[in-house]
Each structure stands twice: as C-alpha cells, then as structure tokens.
Write a protein that holds these residues in place. Structure first.
Motif, short mmCIF file in Angstrom:
data_model
loop_
_atom_site.label_atom_id
_atom_site.label_comp_id
_atom_site.label_asym_id
_atom_site.label_seq_id
_atom_site.Cartn_x
_atom_site.Cartn_y
_atom_site.Cartn_z
N SER A 60 28.40 51.41 43.12
CA SER A 60 28.85 51.57 41.75
C SER A 60 27.73 52.04 40.83
N SER A 61 26.47 51.83 41.26
CA SER A 61 25.33 52.30 40.46
C SER A 61 24.73 53.59 41.01
N ASN A 107 34.19 50.32 37.27
CA ASN A 107 33.09 49.46 36.87
C ASN A 107 32.75 48.54 38.03
N LYS A 108 31.76 47.68 37.83
CA LYS A 108 31.27 46.83 38.90
C LYS A 108 32.35 45.86 39.38
N SER A 109 33.18 45.37 38.48
CA SER A 109 34.20 44.41 38.91
C SER A 109 35.24 45.09 39.79
N SER A 124 34.67 47.53 41.78
CA SER A 124 34.03 47.72 43.09
C SER A 124 34.01 46.43 43.88
N LYS A 125 33.71 45.31 43.21
CA LYS A 125 33.64 44.04 43.93
C LYS A 125 35.02 43.60 44.40
N ASP A 154 28.66 47.00 47.33
CA ASP A 154 29.50 47.52 46.24
C ASP A 154 28.68 47.79 44.99
N ASP A 155 27.72 46.90 44.70
CA ASP A 155 26.85 47.12 43.54
C ASP A 155 26.07 48.41 43.68
N GLU A 177 28.85 42.36 48.33
CA GLU A 177 28.64 42.54 46.89
C GLU A 177 27.45 43.46 46.63
N GLU A 178 26.37 43.29 47.41
CA GLU A 178 25.22 44.17 47.25
C GLU A 178 25.60 45.62 47.57
#
Length: 841
Positions: free
Chosen positions: A92-93, A685-687, A689-690, A88-89, A85-86
C-alpha cells in the motif's frame, strides 16, 4: 477452439515466471532442495504475482530470499498475521515485498506472493527446504518433485482461496498447451554405503559416480524433459537396512541450552524381529475413492487391486468394501465373515465399480466406519485408496488420530499430485503405512506389501530409553513411536544437553512386545559431531517438534502457551509453520513505486481459453451465469475486479462440458453481453489492504461454489458412464495373472473350471489329458495354478505370493496322494521345472 495454459495478459502474453531451477542434495536418507524461481515483469504497471505450489507435507522450509537487480534480502520468519500485515503495508506504500506462507488447510501447499515488482524489473527468488525420504516396498528411497497440485475437492458451501479447484502445474508441457516457464533439475547423492542405482519415471542422463567406492554420485534430467508429471527419483543403497545415528553440533551464535544451540542427534532404526506366522484373523475395511478424478486407468487398476486383496485375505477374517465420492456406498451393511459366498458377491460388485460418485468427500464414510462396533478378536485394518484431492486434510487426519486405538490405517496416494500431507498423516496417526502410486506404477505390488504389514501382529508396548554419560541429558523432539514394521525405518530426533568428550558414546534402546514376546533393538553411537551438515538435523528436529505441537493443539489452539511456543520455535530455528510466514520487504531507497497494482496468479488450467479481462461492475453478473473458478480479486466499495474472465461459450449444457475420453473438464463460460474495460485492483488505503482481497473473494464466490457443485457431479458421472461402456472389453483382455487370480476359491483352491486352461494358455483337452489318472481334480487344478505362478510369473511374485501361500496351505490340509505326480505332470505341460518344495509342499 484453441486452449491456453496458465494466466495470460489481455494480449495473451505469458505470466512473468520465466524459469525454475532445482538443485537436490541427498545425504543418506535426507534431502536438501534448493529451488530458484526467476520472474520478469513485462507489463507497463507494477505487478503482484501469486505462485501456489506443493511441497512434501513433512518438509522443513528453512530459507527464503529474494534478489532484485543487485540487491538481495533474506526473508525473516514472523508470526503469520504480522507478516501479512507487513506485506500489505509494504504494497500500500509502494514498496516491494515477498511473502511465503503455508496453507491453513494443508501443510503440503504453499503460496508465494511477489509484490509490487516494477515494470521491466526481474526478480530471483530462492527457496530451500529439507525433508526425509520415505522407504519404498523395494527398499528404495523416494524423492518427488511435484509438477501438479491436483484440485482439492471442497464440499458444498465451503470455500478456501488457498485451495482453489485447479490443476496447478509448476512448468513444462501439459496436455493442453505450453506452460511458459522452464525447469532445470540436478541431484547429488552421497551415503556411507555404496549407491546401487538411481531410477526415475523421467528420462535421466547416466549416473556419474564421483569416487571409486561409489558412495557419491550425480544425476540430472535428460535434455528435452517436459515437466508434465511429477519428477520421481528412487535411490538404492547397498545394505540399506543399517541403523545409524548422526550427531550435529549446535549453532555457534545460538544460545546454549536452546534447540539450535545444543547438539541434536538423528537416530535411524530398522527393527528386525523374528518372522512369526501371519495373522489368520482381522477385520479388513477397504475404502476406495470413486470420485471423477479416479476415472480411466486409475479405477481400472483399483478394481484389479481389490481383486488381489480380496483373494489374498486369510480364511477366518472379516471384511467390507466402502467407496466414496460426493456420497458413499458399502457392499455389506457391516463387515462379514470371509467365505466363498461373500467373496463371490463382493467381486461381482467390484467389477461394476466406476469413478461415478462425483466429488471427494472422505470425512463422512470415515465417520461411518469408525462408528461401526469393532468385532471381538478381529483387529481392524483400514485400507484407504484416494488420489488425495481433498481440501480438509487436517480434519481428516484428526479423525484418524482420534480413532487410532481401535484400528491401523494403511493409506495409498494414487496418481500425480496426491497430497503427501494427507496420505502420510493418515498412516502416521493410524499406526499404519503409507504408499504413493504414480500413474506409471503397478498399484498391486505396493498394496500387497501393505497387506503383509497388516497381517503382521501389532507391535505394542513400544518404549525408547537413552544411555548417555552422566554429565549429559536428552530431550526427545519426536512424538512417541506408535508403529513398527519389519524392515521399515523409524526416526527419532533428540536434543543433547550438557558437556561430554567427543570420544564419549551414547546408546538408544527400543523395547517392544510382539505376539506376547518382549524384544529390543539397541544402537550405540559416537557423540562426536558430524562435519559439514549445514544444520540439517537441527532443522528436521525443529520441524518434527513444531509438527508435533501443531497436531496436538490445532483444534482451536486453546492453549496459548503452545501457540506461543510454536511461533517461538519457528522464529528461532528459521523453519516455517502453520502459524508463521517468511516476509521480505525492499525499501526501494524510500521511493514509492508509481502506478496501480496489477495482480496475477501463476497457475495452470486444464480448461478452455482464459484471459485476463476484469469485470466492470458486480451488478453486470446476471444469473444463471457462472464465473470461472480461477482467482478473482475484488474491492467491494468500488466494484472494481480483476481476474480470469470467460470467452463466450456456446451450447453449454448444464454449465459444463466433459471430454469423455480424457476425463478433462472444461468450464462453462460466462455469456458476455458487453465489452469490459480494463481495470485493476489497488488498495484505497492501508485498512483496505489489511482487510485483504482474500477475504472479499470468499464472500463473492461462496454462493457460486454451491451452484456449480451439482453441475460438476453430473459431468463427472457422465464421463464415468462413458468409461463403463469400455469395461466389457477390459474384462475380455484382462491380464492372464488376474484371470487366474479371479478363479481362485476363498479357501485357496482352484477348480478344474473351463476358464482355467484359458488363463494358463492351454486348451481343455491338454489339461484333461495331462492330469494323472487317479489325481483329484481340485488338487490337479491347484497344483497347475501354482506351477504356472512359480514357473512363469516370478517377476510378479510380490503380488501373488500371499494367495499362493493360502493355496499351499489348503493342499497340505488335504493330505492328498498323487501330489508329486501332479507336480511332474504340471511341469511337463507348462514347460517349467519347479520343485515341489518351492511350492511350500
């Protein structure tokens, strides 16, 4: 048609991995490996690269760091899902990130994700692991740097992104083209004992000793090495079978009482017990891989090995031979008693064996074998031969473990890239022994050593006790020892708690029972910590404990406390596990990287042209098209794709073409009806990516896998049938040793058959004239064969000594006259000078 290796850009520029540097340090039997991977993004967009590579199954990955420009960051070990998750976060940023994780299916496969590398930027990634070196049949210690991650076969309906069916080559020159990154490799070896020699399957520069007593040396690959095979080093020490103990001080910054804060001891034991008579009973079950990847020299060598094995089995035992691919076969419905009739029937079937059974599904034949009732007073010995190309490694090992009370398992990894996790895991859980056989090795010698182990009576009632100063205590980190073999090393790791003077001494005692007789081995050791060990013993001890917990609880991980302990141990020790991953994120001074993310995968294909050209729309993929089995990433909401596309491929019969000489397979390409615009995947968006492109990928390719499986089996079968046409000439040019072995009767004797003089290089007339007049023909033939073996084939003694012992036993049982005269006459005929006593008579 020109073939290309690796994943290329649309302009056929190489992928961004530039070079790999490997530094190996071997201290006695422990290896520390530092690999540096150098990347460069030559694209005009930010890049994400995924590099999939093999490591030894028991390796402890203990360091991972990345350097971009002048900025370096050391990765942290975190719970795997949190690390993903880190990662992917970060992507995405617009941040740079690196993720290193172990495959969910097999602990010897890792993937490294290099995320959001800016255009024109370079990155250097440093990976470090420690591993124990396995002892070989000739007492050498084996280190292997894998070049190839072989295709891992997956049955119908199953799919795993991390184990896609591709040859993944780490670097160098393959048979189909130049892989665009280079390798440098150097090694430093040190030991308390002198280093005798270092050998390799690759060309080495001369060994350079660093001191007068030859306990330290360096070696490196010779210039011009092409990384087209595993790099195998065999290290030999003088007086190798010496028990040792190394005590390592705890980490000063770690909490006292914790694994990393307390001293840890590594004990190496070489049990020595009296050589008792070899067993004359047992049920020997031989399971041979006959999948397509075993074609050509592998299946030929396997046939020869089965011949030697069968002829070396003792009278009074039982046996059966199974073979497997997409299906499995057996010679007899159940194990049969060893006799001339059953051996003759078996050898006839063995000669007809080809690598024509399709894929590699080993679970079902194992289940069938384990479901067969054991024969009373005939201990079951299972020999498994495979090139290790299976996908469900953990499930196979678990099955062996569940049946460990009913048999011993001896496993053999054949060829480059055989899974060390599978081969070592089966032997470990089955209480047997593992061997690795490269394509340049003689399979027979290593298999016969394992047969000697199998013929040794099982060592039972094994226990380990410790004697420490009264203020000290011990916590054993290793699982219980389940198997002991003459001259083979056993390792024990233990955490030492409590204060003791450096002058104090500890003692470890291993007790066991062999053939009903109790025995023990004892080792006294100093508690003084060794100097400058780099916490190697702690790392290996932590990895041993983590593996033990994983293997005991991986079935569903019902015990939450065990799962939490694995994660806690992994994080505290900095050692990777199946439940954790290394994660590093660069903050980029708060500035997001601009541009869509281009995703690439660093892998090598033994296949036809493969270029990076994404599909425009999912609806454009019409039946009966086939996609390549390379990686493809999808955002299903927008139907944007990026992956390996296929050039138009004409006259494709059955969707696959086979090169019958080499056994290489080429993908059937997707007929392209139109040009596709270049596009790339970028999380909306972040979702998104996760959720991950990995999950989306499984959905798209699951149906494809089912459709191509039957096609692939047909191509594999056609190749093997081509190989079969050359089997007649193979028989005609068979090694004289194997010719002689094939003529031996099950009882151990030879007949005065017309084929015997041919195998010995003599004529029928010469053999008949040389026979003492009153000598029995079978006695004469058997002594002739033994004199030839002892006089002319001593370099292969470890291959034939068991069947020679059987022959000598038969001769002694005949109590026949004229033996001395036959020995003298045979020596004269063959030009040898072998004494009768040397034959065991």
């Amino acid at each position: 048609m020109m073939r290309c290796c690796g994943l290329l850009t649309a302009q056929k520029e190489p992928v961004p991995l530039k070079s790999i540097e490997v530094e190996l340090e071997v201290r006695d039997h422990v290896a520390t490996v530092v690999s540096t991977l150098n990347y460069e993004n030559k694209e005009d967009k930010p890049l994400e690269a995924v590099f999939v590579f093999p490591l030894p199954g028991d390796a402890a990955v203990c360091h991972f760091s990345a350097k971009i420009g002048q900025t370096q960051i050391v990765a942290e070990v975190k719970e795997k899902q949190k690390a993903r998750e880190e990662y992917d976060d970060a992507l995405s940023s617009g941040q740079q990130a690196f993720l290193l994780e172990e495959s969910d299916q097999s602990p010897d496969i890792f993937s490294l994700s290099v995320g959001s590398l800016p255009p024109g930027e370079s990155a250097s990634i440093r990976l470090e692991y420690v591993a124990e070196l396995a002892v070989q049949a000739d007492d050498g210690l084996r280190f292997c740097l894998p070049a190839v991650l072989n295709p891992r076969y997956q049955p119908r309906g199953s799919f795993s992104l991390s184990l896609l069916p591709r040859n993944l080559l780490i670097g160098g020159l393959s048979s189909v083209g130049l892989v665009p990154y280079s390798l440098s490799f150097s090694a430093r070896v040190s030991s308390p004992r002198p280093i005798s020699k270092v050998e390799s399957n690759c060309s080495l520069d001369p060994l350079q000793y660093l001191n007068a007593d030859q306990t330290q040396a360096t070696v490196k690959l010779a210039a011009g090495h092409k990384f087209d095979r595993d790099v195998e080093l065999l290290i030999y020490y003088k007086d190798a079978h010496q028990p040792t103990a190394v005590v390592e001080a705890g980490q000063a910054s770690a909490e006292p009482g914790s694994l990393m804060g307390d001293p840890v001891v590594m004990v190496s034991l070489y049990p020595e017990f009296p050589q008792s008579a070899m067993a004359s009973c047992g049920e020997f079950v031989l399971l041979m891989d006959r999948s397509g990847s075993m074609s050509n020299t592998r299946i030929s060598s396997a046939r020869d090995t089965l011949l030697l094995l069968l002829q070396s089995l003792p009278m009074g035992c039982y046996f059966n031979i199974y073979s497997f691919g997409s299906c499995y076969e057996h010679i007899f419905p159940k194990s049969v008693e060893y006799s001339q009739q059953t051996i003759k029937e078996s050898l006839k079937k063995v000669e007809q064996m080809e690598a024509n059974l399709g894929g590699t599904e080993i679970l079902e034949p194992l289940k069938y074998i384990y479901n067969q009732p054991c024969i009373p007073n005939q201990p079951r010995q299972l020999f498994v031969f495979t090139d290790g190309e299976v996908w469900d490694t953990k499930e196979v090992i678990d099955l062996v473990k569940r049946n460990s009370d009913s048999h011993r398992c001896f496993s053999f990894g054949i060829g480059e890239g055989a899974s060390s996790a599978l081969i070592n895991g089966m032997a470990k859980e089955g209480g047997g022994h593992a061997q690795f056989i490269t394509d340049t090795d003689r399979m027979q010698a290593k298999v016969m050593q394992s047969l000697r182990f199998a013929l040794q009576p099982a060592v039972v009632d094994i226990s380990v006790t410790w004697d420490l100063p009264k203020e000290g205590s011990v916590t054993v980190l290793s699982p219980p020892i389940t198997a002991l073999f003459q001259g083979q090393r056993s390792l024990i790791y233990a955490q030492l708690t409590g204060q003791s003077s450096e002058a104090a001494e500890g003692c470890v005692t291993v007790k066991y029972s062999l053939a009903g007789h109790p025995s023990e081995n004892q080792l006294h050791f100093s508690l003084r910590p060794a100097e400058d060990t780099g916490l190697t013993v702690h790392k290996l001890g932590a990895r041993t404990l983590i593996r033990s917990l994983e293997e005991g609880e991986h079935r569903g991980w019902q015990d939450t406390k065990v799962k939490e302990k694995v994660v806690q141990l992994s994080v505290q020790s900095g050692i990777s596990s199946s439940l954790t991953a290394f994660i590093a994120v660069f903050n980029n001074n708060g500035e997001a990287i601009q541009g869509p993310l281009l995703h690439k995968n660093i892998l090598k294909h033994d296949y036809v042209d493969c270029t990076l050209s994404p599909y425009q729309d999912y609806e454009d993929l019409q039946e009966p098209s086939l996609l390549t089995m390379g990686y493809m990433y999808a955002d299903q909401e927008s139907y944007d794709y990026v992956g390996c596309t296929l050039n138009p491929y004409q006259n494709c019969e059955g969707y696959m073409d086979a090169d019958q000489e080499s056994g290489d397979y080429m993908d059937c390409a997707l007929p392209l009806d139109q040009d596709y615009e270049t596009c790339s995947y970028k999380p909306r968006n972040k979702s998104d990516s996760k959720t991950g492109v990995f999950t989306q990928m499984k959905k798209i390719l699951s149906d494809f896998w089912k459709s191509c499986k039957t096609v692939a089996d047909g191509a594999l079968k056609s190749v093997s049938e081509g190989n079969a046409r050359s089997s007649v000439s193979e028989q005609q040019t068979r090694d004289p040793l194997l010719q002689l072995v094939s003529l031996q009767e099950a009882t151990g004797k030879w007949l005065l058959d017309p084929a015997l003089p041919t195998a010995l290089g003599k004529t029928n007339e010469e053999v008949e004239k040389s026979k003492p007049v009153l000598a029995n023909k079978e006695i004469w033939a058997t002594i002739l064969a033994l004199i030839w073996l002892h006089g002319l084939k001593m370099d292969s003694k470890n291959e034939w000594d068991l069947l020679a012992m059987k022959a000598a036993s038969w001769l002694r049982a005949q109590n026949a006259p004229w033996v001395t005269e036959c020995v003298e006459a045979a020596n004269l005929l063959l030009g040898c000078s072998v004494m009768k006593e040397a034959l065991g008579l």
